[in-house]
Design a protein around this motif. Structure first.
Motif, PDB file in Angstrom:
ATOM      1  N   TYR A  26      -2.463  -4.345  17.529  1.00 12.19           N
ATOM      2  CA  TYR A  26      -1.940  -3.169  17.169  1.00 12.19           C
ATOM      3  C   TYR A  26      -2.837  -2.157  16.168  1.00 12.19           C
ATOM      4  O   TYR A  26      -3.903  -2.517  15.738  1.00 12.19           O
ATOM      5  CB  TYR A  26      -0.462  -3.990  17.101  1.00 12.19           C
ATOM      6  N   TYR A  27      -2.690  -0.631  16.165  1.00  9.22           N
ATOM      7  CA  TYR A  27      -3.078  -0.227  15.193  1.00  9.22           C
ATOM      8  C   TYR A  27      -1.847   0.509  14.380  1.00  9.22           C
ATOM      9  O   TYR A  27      -1.098   0.682  14.488  1.00  9.22           O
ATOM     10  CB  TYR A  27      -3.038   1.511  15.886  1.00  9.22           C
ATOM     11  N   SER A  28      -2.743   0.031  13.221  1.00  9.61           N
ATOM     12  CA  SER A  28      -1.427   0.983  11.979  1.00  9.61           C
ATOM     13  C   SER A  28      -1.698   1.928  11.930  1.00  9.61           C
ATOM     14  O   SER A  28      -2.935   2.526  11.464  1.00  9.61           O
ATOM     15  CB  SER A  28      -1.846  -0.194  10.589  1.00  9.61           C
ATOM     16  N   TYR A  29      -1.156   2.661  12.281  1.00  8.10           N
ATOM     17  CA  TYR A  29      -0.762   4.364  11.902  1.00  8.10           C
ATOM     18  C   TYR A  29      -1.432   4.450  10.452  1.00  8.10           C
ATOM     19  O   TYR A  29      -1.932   5.485   9.869  1.00  8.10           O
ATOM     20  CB  TYR A  29      -0.238   4.778  11.937  1.00  8.10           C
ATOM     21  N   ALA A  30      -0.823   3.666   9.580  1.00 10.44           N
ATOM     22  CA  ALA A  30      -0.517   4.430   8.073  1.00 10.44           C
ATOM     23  C   ALA A  30      -1.944   4.491   7.243  1.00 10.44           C
ATOM     24  O   ALA A  30      -2.288   5.157   6.439  1.00 10.44           O
ATOM     25  CB  ALA A  30       0.418   4.131   7.504  1.00 10.44           C
ATOM     26  N   GLU A  31      -2.630   3.247   7.905  1.00 15.75           N
ATOM     27  CA  GLU A  31      -3.438   2.604   7.373  1.00 15.75           C
ATOM     28  C   GLU A  31      -5.175   3.362   8.180  1.00 15.75           C
ATOM     29  O   GLU A  31      -6.060   3.088   7.481  1.00 15.75           O
ATOM     30  CB  GLU A  31      -3.580   1.269   7.652  1.00 15.75           C
ATOM     31  N   ASP A  32      -4.470   3.495   9.241  1.00 19.93           N
ATOM     32  CA  ASP A  32      -5.655   4.004  10.073  1.00 19.93           C
ATOM     33  C   ASP A  32      -6.445   3.056  10.572  1.00 19.93           C
ATOM     34  O   ASP A  32      -7.682   2.796  10.464  1.00 19.93           O
ATOM     35  CB  ASP A  32      -6.208   5.286   9.731  1.00 19.93           C
ATOM     36  N   LYS A  33      -6.390   1.434  10.673  1.00 20.04           N
ATOM     37  CA  LYS A  33      -6.580   0.511  11.135  1.00 20.04           C
ATOM     38  C   LYS A  33      -6.301  -0.352  12.343  1.00 20.04           C
ATOM     39  O   LYS A  33      -5.215  -0.335  12.678  1.00 20.04           O
ATOM     40  CB  LYS A  33      -6.524  -0.429   9.496  1.00 20.04           C
ATOM     41  N   PHE A  34      -7.450  -0.656  13.219  1.00 21.90           N
ATOM     42  CA  PHE A  34      -6.780  -2.267  13.727  1.00 21.90           C
ATOM     43  C   PHE A  34      -6.734  -3.293  13.995  1.00 21.90           C
ATOM     44  O   PHE A  34      -7.556  -3.243  12.831  1.00 21.90           O
ATOM     45  CB  PHE A  34      -7.505  -2.011  15.032  1.00 21.90           C
ATOM     46  N   ASN A 132       2.830  16.602  10.160  1.00 22.00           N
ATOM     47  CA  ASN A 132       3.857  16.646  10.149  1.00 22.00           C
ATOM     48  C   ASN A 132       4.840  15.824   9.816  1.00 22.00           C
ATOM     49  O   ASN A 132       4.829  14.859   8.958  1.00 22.00           O
ATOM     50  CB  ASN A 132       4.531  16.267  11.895  1.00 22.00           C
ATOM     51  N   ASP A 133       5.978  16.063   9.995  1.00 20.42           N
ATOM     52  CA  ASP A 133       7.232  14.603   9.406  1.00 20.42           C
ATOM     53  C   ASP A 133       7.323  13.541   9.950  1.00 20.42           C
ATOM     54  O   ASP A 133       8.774  12.977  10.332  1.00 20.42           O
ATOM     55  CB  ASP A 133       9.031  15.785   9.235  1.00 20.42           C
ATOM     56  N   VAL A 134       6.541  13.037  10.055  1.00 25.91           N
ATOM     57  CA  VAL A 134       5.939  11.334  10.222  1.00 25.91           C
ATOM     58  C   VAL A 134       6.696  10.600   9.221  1.00 25.91           C
ATOM     59  O   VAL A 134       7.053   9.752   8.845  1.00 25.91           O
ATOM     60  CB  VAL A 134       4.422  11.618  11.164  1.00 25.91           C
ATOM     61  N   TYR A 135       5.706  10.274   7.493  1.00 27.82           N
ATOM     62  CA  TYR A 135       6.210  10.249   7.249  1.00 27.82           C
ATOM     63  C   TYR A 135       6.762  10.988   5.814  1.00 27.82           C
ATOM     64  O   TYR A 135       7.236  12.118   5.637  1.00 27.82           O
ATOM     65  CB  TYR A 135       4.660  10.062   6.351  1.00 27.82           C
ATOM     66  N   THR A 136       7.013   9.484   4.371  1.00 23.56           N
ATOM     67  CA  THR A 136       8.476  10.578   3.427  1.00 23.56           C
ATOM     68  C   THR A 136       7.385  10.698   2.979  1.00 23.56           C
ATOM     69  O   THR A 136       6.504  11.149   2.699  1.00 23.56           O
ATOM     70  CB  THR A 136       8.895   9.570   3.149  1.00 23.56           C
ATOM     71  N   PRO A 137       7.639  12.315   1.760  1.00 25.44           N
ATOM     72  CA  PRO A 137       6.560  11.838   0.854  1.00 25.44           C
ATOM     73  C   PRO A 137       5.545  11.330  -0.229  1.00 25.44           C
ATOM     74  O   PRO A 137       4.841  11.588   0.094  1.00 25.44           O
ATOM     75  CB  PRO A 137       7.770  13.166  -0.124  1.00 25.44           C
ATOM     76  N   VAL A 139       5.559   8.436   0.754  1.00 23.82           N
ATOM     77  CA  VAL A 139       4.618   7.397   2.248  1.00 23.82           C
ATOM     78  C   VAL A 139       3.321   8.498   2.384  1.00 23.82           C
ATOM     79  O   VAL A 139       2.387   7.210   2.324  1.00 23.82           O
ATOM     80  CB  VAL A 139       4.725   7.189   3.420  1.00 23.82           C
ATOM     81  N   LYS A 140       3.528   9.587   2.306  1.00 25.52           N
ATOM     82  CA  LYS A 140       1.879  10.838   2.242  1.00 25.52           C
ATOM     83  C   LYS A 140       1.095  10.726   0.718  1.00 25.52           C
ATOM     84  O   LYS A 140       0.181  10.866   1.389  1.00 25.52           O
ATOM     85  CB  LYS A 140       3.050  11.771   3.171  1.00 25.52           C
ATOM     86  N   ASN A 141       1.950  10.647   0.374  1.00 27.14           N
ATOM     87  CA  ASN A 141       1.096  10.343  -0.985  1.00 27.14           C
ATOM     88  C   ASN A 141       0.167   8.751  -1.047  1.00 27.14           C
ATOM     89  O   ASN A 141      -1.355   9.024  -1.826  1.00 27.14           O
ATOM     90  CB  ASN A 141       2.179  10.730  -2.262  1.00 27.14           C
ATOM     91  N   GLU A 142       1.262   8.253  -0.700  1.00 32.03           N
ATOM     92  CA  GLU A 142       0.504   6.951  -1.119  1.00 32.03           C
ATOM     93  C   GLU A 142      -0.814   6.709   0.099  1.00 32.03           C
ATOM     94  O   GLU A 142      -2.457   5.881   0.058  1.00 32.03           O
ATOM     95  CB  GLU A 142       1.215   5.344  -0.400  1.00 32.03           C
ATOM     96  N   ILE A 143      -1.135   7.034   1.515  1.00 32.01           N
ATOM     97  CA  ILE A 143      -1.300   7.581   2.094  1.00 32.01           C
ATOM     98  C   ILE A 143      -2.992   8.158   1.583  1.00 32.01           C
ATOM     99  O   ILE A 143      -4.367   7.223   1.751  1.00 32.01           O
ATOM    100  CB  ILE A 143      -1.461   8.261   3.295  1.00 32.01           C
ATOM    101  N   LEU A 144      -2.452   8.854   1.304  1.00 29.69           N
ATOM    102  CA  LEU A 144      -3.973  10.090   0.651  1.00 29.69           C
ATOM    103  C   LEU A 144      -4.761   9.368  -0.953  1.00 29.69           C
ATOM    104  O   LEU A 144      -5.682   9.844  -1.240  1.00 29.69           O
ATOM    105  CB  LEU A 144      -3.208  11.520   0.024  1.00 29.69           C
ATOM    106  N   THR A 145      -3.712   8.840  -1.424  1.00 30.03           N
ATOM    107  CA  THR A 145      -4.213   7.970  -2.656  1.00 30.03           C
ATOM    108  C   THR A 145      -4.590   6.777  -2.418  1.00 30.03           C
ATOM    109  O   THR A 145      -5.179   6.362  -3.336  1.00 30.03           O
ATOM    110  CB  THR A 145      -3.140   8.224  -3.440  1.00 30.03           C
ATOM    111  N   LYS A 146      -4.778   5.896  -1.252  1.00 30.83           N
ATOM    112  CA  LYS A 146      -5.123   4.905  -1.009  1.00 30.83           C
ATOM    113  C   LYS A 146      -4.420   4.234  -1.644  1.00 30.83           C
ATOM    114  O   LYS A 146      -4.941   3.119  -1.852  1.00 30.83           O
ATOM    115  CB  LYS A 146      -6.669   4.953  -0.375  1.00 30.83           C
ATOM    116  N   THR A 147      -3.134   4.185  -1.789  1.00 30.28           N
ATOM    117  CA  THR A 147      -2.893   3.199  -2.452  1.00 30.28           C
ATOM    118  C   THR A 147      -1.477   2.181  -1.991  1.00 30.28           C
ATOM    119  O   THR A 147      -0.155   2.363  -2.240  1.00 30.28           O
ATOM    120  CB  THR A 147      -1.778   3.868  -4.111  1.00 30.28           C
ATOM    121  N   LEU A 148      -0.801   2.258  -0.984  1.00 28.96           N
ATOM    122  CA  LEU A 148      -0.333   1.630   0.318  1.00 28.96           C
ATOM    123  C   LEU A 148      -0.208   0.333   0.150  1.00 28.96           C
ATOM    124  O   LEU A 148      -1.200   0.015  -0.328  1.00 28.96           O
ATOM    125  CB  LEU A 148      -0.550   1.846   1.687  1.00 28.96           C
ATOM    126  N   PRO A 149       1.005  -0.264  -0.376  1.00 27.05           N
ATOM    127  CA  PRO A 149       1.276  -1.298  -1.114  1.00 27.05           C
ATOM    128  C   PRO A 149       1.559  -2.470   0.449  1.00 27.05           C
ATOM    129  O   PRO A 149       2.411  -2.658   0.981  1.00 27.05           O
ATOM    130  CB  PRO A 149       3.191  -1.094  -0.971  1.00 27.05           C
TER     131      PRO A 149
END
Length: 225
Positions: A26-34, A132-137, A139-149
């Motif tokens: 599978y592909y993880s959209y938030a991480e941009d990883k397979f 676009n309105d795919v992520y909450t603010p 989550v979007k910040n966690e993606i941009l700052t590479k701090t996804l839990p």
């Protein structure tokens, strides 16, 4: 995650064997990883759950014509979900019950992008989610700052001893309690006092009860303040 989706059944024969392995990719959209992995399933545990009888009193003395043994069973299928960091979660699922069966960790994979997404560009897909309105603010910040839990699921599956005590008006009758926890487990209880049991943190508890010939539904929804 764990709340249903597309269901595929490969073999509809009554005597089909239980699955022994599972292969995922599978592909993880938030991480941009397979991610991909192949795992051995807990066959004996699956068999144990599939043989468990439904505890709904309505089915206690009824015969299930669609079941090979004539019994209404609590679980009848497996649900699969994916979360951050390659975590793969399996649940046993029934009409009013869902329980974590097993968890696995998939490894990062590196397939050719076009072999998976023929009509899209990788950079465009990532930017679309952010613009676009795919992520909450948050989550979007966690993606941009590479701090996804990445270990978030492990905290969701932490368990604690807790119980529900129901106090109804005199003459009231408890029909059942539906409990949903943050690890996507669901259980339906048919007694007012069940004793302490290790469960994950609840997010929704519904009480179904009757009084003076009328049916009532009370709900508690847990959330952050």
């Amino acid at each position: 995650m764990g709340n249903g989706g597309v269901t595929y059944v490969k073999n509809e024969q009554q005597d089909k064997k239980l699955p022994a392995t599972m292969k995922v990719g599978y592909y993880s959209y938030a991480e941009d990883k397979f991610y991909e992995g192949e795992f051995n399933l807990p066959v004996e545990k699956i068999k144990e759950y599939l043989n468990e009888k439904a505890d709904d009193p309505e089915y206690a003395n009824k015969k299930n014509e669609d079941s090979k043994d004539g019994i209404f069973h609590k679980y009848n299928r497996i649900e699969v979900g994916f979360t951050l960091g390659g975590m793969v979660v399996l649940w046993m699922k029934g009409e009013d019950a869902q329980k974590v069966l097993a968890t696995f960790t998939a490894k990062e994979a590196f397939p050719d992008w076009k072999s998976v997404f023929e009509d899209s560009d990788r950079k465009e897909k990532v930017e679309y989610g952010l613009n676009n309105d795919v992520y909450t603010p948050k989550v979007k910040n966690e993606i941009l700052t590479k701090t996804l839990p990445l270990d978030l699921w492990k905290t969701y599956d932490d368990r604690f001893n807790w119980n529900m005590l129901v106090n109804l008006p005199s003459g009231g009758k408890l029909e059942n309690i539906s409990v949903k926890t943050i690890n996507a487990e669901t259980e339906t209880l048919y007694k007012a006092d069940h004793g302490d049991k290790k469960r994950a943190v609840p997010y929704n508890i519904e009480f179904f009860w009757s009084f003076n010939g009328k049916q009532y539904n009370s709900r508690i929804v847990f959330g952050k303040i």
